[in-house]
Design an enzyme around this catalytic site. Structure first.
Site, short mmCIF file in Angstrom:
data_model
loop_
_atom_site.label_atom_id
_atom_site.label_comp_id
_atom_site.label_asym_id
_atom_site.label_seq_id
_atom_site.Cartn_x
_atom_site.Cartn_y
_atom_site.Cartn_z
N PRO A 146 -7.00 6.50 2.39
CG PRO A 146 -7.77 4.44 3.15
CD PRO A 146 -8.10 5.54 2.18
CG ASN A 147 -2.98 4.17 5.80
OD1 ASN A 147 -2.83 4.62 6.94
ND2 ASN A 147 -3.75 3.13 5.54
NE ARG B 33 1.25 3.57 3.18
CZ ARG B 33 0.19 3.22 2.43
NH1 ARG B 33 -0.39 4.09 1.63
NH2 ARG B 33 -0.30 2.02 2.50
CE1 TYR C 39 2.05 2.04 -1.92
CE2 TYR C 39 2.65 1.75 0.39
CZ TYR C 39 1.84 1.45 -0.69
OH TYR C 39 0.82 0.54 -0.54
CG ASN D 167 -3.97 5.76 -4.63
OD1 ASN D 167 -4.55 4.74 -4.24
ND2 ASN D 167 -2.66 5.91 -4.55
CB ALA E 199 -6.59 -0.24 2.09
CG HIS F 157 -7.58 -3.45 -2.52
ND1 HIS F 157 -7.27 -3.46 -3.86
CD2 HIS F 157 -6.54 -2.79 -1.90
CE1 HIS F 157 -6.09 -2.85 -4.02
NE2 HIS F 157 -5.64 -2.44 -2.86
CG ASP G 142 -22.80 1.62 -4.65
OD1 ASP G 142 -22.49 1.03 -5.71
OD2 ASP G 142 -23.41 1.05 -3.72
CD GLU H 197 -8.45 1.30 -9.63
OE1 GLU H 197 -9.35 0.94 -10.41
OE2 GLU H 197 -7.90 0.53 -8.81
CG HIS I 132 -3.55 1.61 -7.31
ND1 HIS I 132 -4.17 1.78 -6.10
CD2 HIS I 132 -4.50 1.16 -8.17
CE1 HIS I 132 -5.44 1.45 -6.21
NE2 HIS I 132 -5.68 1.08 -7.46
CG LEU I 133 1.88 6.15 -5.27
CD1 LEU I 133 1.20 6.19 -3.94
CD2 LEU I 133 3.05 7.09 -5.28
CB SER I 134 2.58 -0.23 -5.31
OG SER I 134 1.25 -0.49 -4.88
NE ARG J 36 2.07 -3.82 -2.53
CZ ARG J 36 1.62 -2.83 -1.75
NH1 ARG J 36 1.08 -1.75 -2.32
NH2 ARG J 36 1.73 -2.90 -0.44
NE ARG K 181 -1.16 -4.66 -0.77
CZ ARG K 181 -1.43 -3.90 0.30
NH1 ARG K 181 -2.23 -2.87 0.19
NH2 ARG K 181 -0.88 -4.16 1.47
C1 DQA Z 1 -2.06 1.87 -3.13
C2 DQA Z 1 -2.15 0.34 -3.15
C3 DQA Z 1 -3.12 -0.15 -2.10
O1 DQA Z 1 -3.21 -1.57 -2.13
C4 DQA Z 1 -2.67 0.28 -0.72
O2 DQA Z 1 -3.61 -0.12 0.26
C5 DQA Z 1 -2.41 1.74 -0.64
C6 DQA Z 1 -1.70 2.38 -1.75
C7 DQA Z 1 -1.00 2.40 -4.11
O3 DQA Z 1 -1.06 3.58 -4.42
O4 DQA Z 1 -0.12 1.65 -4.54
O5 DQA Z 1 -2.68 2.39 0.35
O6 DQA Z 1 -3.32 2.40 -3.51
#
Ligand code: DQA
Length: 140
Positions: free
Chosen positions: A9-10, A17, A22, A70, A73, A76, A83, A94, A96-98, A103, A107
């Site tokens: 998501p997102n 965003r 990011y 990725n 959210a 978490h 599963d 796995e 993550h950009l950040s 943070r 997270r």
């Molecule tokens: C994220 C980190 C997550 O906590 C956040 O909800 C995201 C992006 C990252 O790529 O840093 O949507 O997965």
């Protein structure tokens, strides 16, 4: 060899965003950079969804040899995505950009990290490239 790249998501909003976190990079640009790195050495399938069940369905039906994920959210919160990943027994990286560990504390918990081969966080678009680089070395 095919690698499935799942974005949750997102992540379709990258480039718009929270640019302070990011940056300016778009998801399309990340996909392009991954294609360039793969350079025909593996097939890449990209999937993005804002819906937990759609992500689970995609994981169930994949014929890939590995997954870069990725989960945004859902990382978490989602035991269901965990599963689904366990149900297909594929190597997972796995990403993550950040740097999620620098943070908010909510997270810091990931339902994916302990079932992944590894976790790459904090390098922006490069997190995805590092994950792909591992697969290219490992599964070639
Ligand atoms: C994220 C980190 C997550 O906590 C956040 O909800 C995201 C992006 C990252 O790529 O840093 O949507 O997965």
């Amino acid at each position: 060899m095919k690698i499935l790249v799942v974005n949750g998501p997102n992540l379709n909003m990258l480039g718009r965003r929270e640019k302070g976190i990011y940056g300016d990079v778009t998801l399309d640009s990340i996909c392009e950079q991954m294609r360039a790195l793969a350079d025909g050495r593996c097939e890449l399938e990209f999937f993005q969804s804002n819906h937990e069940g759609d992500i689970i369905d995609m994981i169930h039906r994949t014929d890939a040899s590995g997954i870069i994920i990725n989960a945004g959210a859902y990382t978490h919160t989602s035991i269901a995505i965990r599963d689904a990943l366990l149900s297909v027994s594929l190597p997972i990286v796995e990403v993550h950009l950040s740097n999620v560990y620098a943070r908010e504390s909510f997270r810091h918990k990931s339902y994916i990290s302990d079932i992944a081969k590894g976790v790459i966080a904090g390098f922006g678009a490069k997190s995805y490239l590092l994950a792909l680089d591992w697969f290219l070395g490992e599964l070639a």
